[in-house]
Design a protein around this motif. Structure first.
Motif, mmCIF file in Angstrom:
data_model
loop_
_atom_site.group_PDB
_atom_site.id
_atom_site.type_symbol
_atom_site.label_atom_id
_atom_site.label_comp_id
_atom_site.label_asym_id
_atom_site.label_seq_id
_atom_site.Cartn_x
_atom_site.Cartn_y
_atom_site.Cartn_z
ATOM 1 N N VAL A 5 0.916 -1.319 -0.003
ATOM 2 C CA VAL A 5 0.007 0.107 0.055
ATOM 3 C C VAL A 5 1.039 1.239 -0.092
ATOM 4 O O VAL A 5 1.586 1.420 0.951
ATOM 5 C CB VAL A 5 -0.965 0.159 1.262
ATOM 6 C CG1 VAL A 5 -1.805 1.288 1.236
ATOM 7 C CG2 VAL A 5 -1.797 -1.216 1.281
ATOM 8 N N ARG A 6 0.714 1.999 -0.949
ATOM 9 C CA ARG A 6 1.811 3.310 -1.145
ATOM 10 C C ARG A 6 1.027 4.413 -0.268
ATOM 11 O O ARG A 6 -0.283 4.253 0.117
ATOM 12 C CB ARG A 6 1.681 3.684 -2.730
ATOM 13 C CG ARG A 6 2.167 2.302 -3.525
ATOM 14 C CD ARG A 6 2.926 2.842 -4.717
ATOM 15 N NE ARG A 6 3.519 1.788 -5.592
ATOM 16 C CZ ARG A 6 4.301 0.799 -5.372
ATOM 17 N NH1 ARG A 6 5.071 0.976 -4.142
ATOM 18 N NH2 ARG A 6 4.740 -0.208 -6.054
ATOM 19 N N PRO A 7 2.018 5.390 -0.068
ATOM 20 C CA PRO A 7 1.555 6.284 0.864
ATOM 21 C C PRO A 7 0.522 7.191 0.429
ATOM 22 O O PRO A 7 -0.510 7.467 1.184
ATOM 23 C CB PRO A 7 2.852 7.490 0.803
ATOM 24 C CG PRO A 7 3.889 6.277 0.566
ATOM 25 C CD PRO A 7 3.457 5.293 -0.196
ATOM 26 N N GLY A 17 -7.043 18.921 12.119
ATOM 27 C CA GLY A 17 -5.610 18.971 12.601
ATOM 28 C C GLY A 17 -5.181 17.639 13.064
ATOM 29 O O GLY A 17 -3.865 17.323 13.609
ATOM 30 N N VAL A 18 -6.057 16.540 13.194
ATOM 31 C CA VAL A 18 -5.690 15.170 13.329
ATOM 32 C C VAL A 18 -5.791 14.317 12.124
ATOM 33 O O VAL A 18 -6.952 13.982 11.569
ATOM 34 C CB VAL A 18 -6.698 14.543 14.531
ATOM 35 C CG1 VAL A 18 -6.211 12.954 14.782
ATOM 36 C CG2 VAL A 18 -6.774 15.270 15.851
ATOM 37 N N SER A 19 -4.669 13.795 11.760
ATOM 38 C CA SER A 19 -4.540 12.903 10.396
ATOM 39 C C SER A 19 -4.487 11.516 10.894
ATOM 40 O O SER A 19 -3.418 11.185 11.678
ATOM 41 C CB SER A 19 -3.239 13.205 9.728
ATOM 42 O OG SER A 19 -3.331 12.429 8.356
ATOM 43 N N LEU A 20 -5.490 10.950 10.451
ATOM 44 C CA LEU A 20 -5.550 9.378 10.706
ATOM 45 C C LEU A 20 -5.635 8.639 9.298
ATOM 46 O O LEU A 20 -6.430 8.678 8.523
ATOM 47 C CB LEU A 20 -6.844 8.876 11.406
ATOM 48 C CG LEU A 20 -7.048 9.760 13.046
ATOM 49 C CD1 LEU A 20 -8.425 9.425 13.406
ATOM 50 C CD2 LEU A 20 -5.912 9.431 13.907
ATOM 51 N N LYS A 21 -4.288 8.003 9.111
ATOM 52 C CA LYS A 21 -4.342 7.569 7.665
ATOM 53 C C LYS A 21 -4.246 6.045 7.676
ATOM 54 O O LYS A 21 -3.645 5.212 8.526
ATOM 55 C CB LYS A 21 -2.800 7.890 6.751
ATOM 56 C CG LYS A 21 -3.007 9.401 6.473
ATOM 57 C CD LYS A 21 -1.697 9.699 5.806
ATOM 58 C CE LYS A 21 -2.145 11.292 5.202
ATOM 59 N NZ LYS A 21 -0.838 11.725 4.504
ATOM 60 N N LEU A 22 -5.453 5.346 7.523
ATOM 61 C CA LEU A 22 -5.646 4.015 7.600
ATOM 62 C C LEU A 22 -4.800 3.128 6.308
ATOM 63 O O LEU A 22 -4.894 3.571 5.137
ATOM 64 C CB LEU A 22 -6.994 3.670 7.566
ATOM 65 C CG LEU A 22 -7.591 2.207 7.455
ATOM 66 C CD1 LEU A 22 -7.387 1.735 8.819
ATOM 67 C CD2 LEU A 22 -9.075 2.215 7.118
ATOM 68 N N VAL A 23 -4.236 2.254 6.836
ATOM 69 C CA VAL A 23 -3.512 1.326 5.973
ATOM 70 C C VAL A 23 -4.490 0.134 5.472
ATOM 71 O O VAL A 23 -4.942 -0.585 6.298
ATOM 72 C CB VAL A 23 -2.245 0.593 6.704
ATOM 73 C CG1 VAL A 23 -1.692 -0.575 5.509
ATOM 74 C CG2 VAL A 23 -1.146 1.441 7.008
#
Length: 110
Positions: A5-7, A17-23
């Motif tokens: 999974v690429r960025p 202001g809260v970044s939640l990046k789900l893989v």
């Protein structure tokens, strides 16, 4: 399903202001969720979160205040946490620099 999974393919589920990046590789039957989290200075998850399961995470950089069931924990880069997410909890960055966390949680969706 994808193995890598690429960025640019991470799913952003945060805000304010809260970044939640789900893989996420598109598999709907996964048992574990993983997030790359970034908290900007002053950012907070706000109200106490509650969802069945457990979560573990490690601070990659910065500092965060983790509140679990009314008790506050001040964590710094390199420290980790393990929490019962059925208890009310929140994350707040009171520092003047961003905080980055990598975390995993069950169930995969909350």
């Amino acid at each position: 399903p994808k193995v890598v999974v690429r960025p640019e393919d991470l799913l952003e589920i945060g805000s304010q202001g809260v970044s939640l990046k789900l893989v996420d590789n598109g598999t709907k039957t996964r048992a574990l969720g993983m997030l790359l989290e970034t908290y900007q200075p002053g950012a907070s998850t706000g109200e106490k979160l509650r969802h069945a399961g457990e979560e573990t995470g490690t601070l990659l950089e910065g500092r965060i205040v983790l509140e679990v069931n009314g008790q506050q924990f001040h964590l710094t880069a390199g420290e980790s946490y393990v929490i019962d997410t059925g208890l009310p909890h929140s994350f707040t960055n009171q520092a003047d620099v961003p905080c980055r966390i990598v975390s995993a949680h069950t169930p995969a969706n909350f």
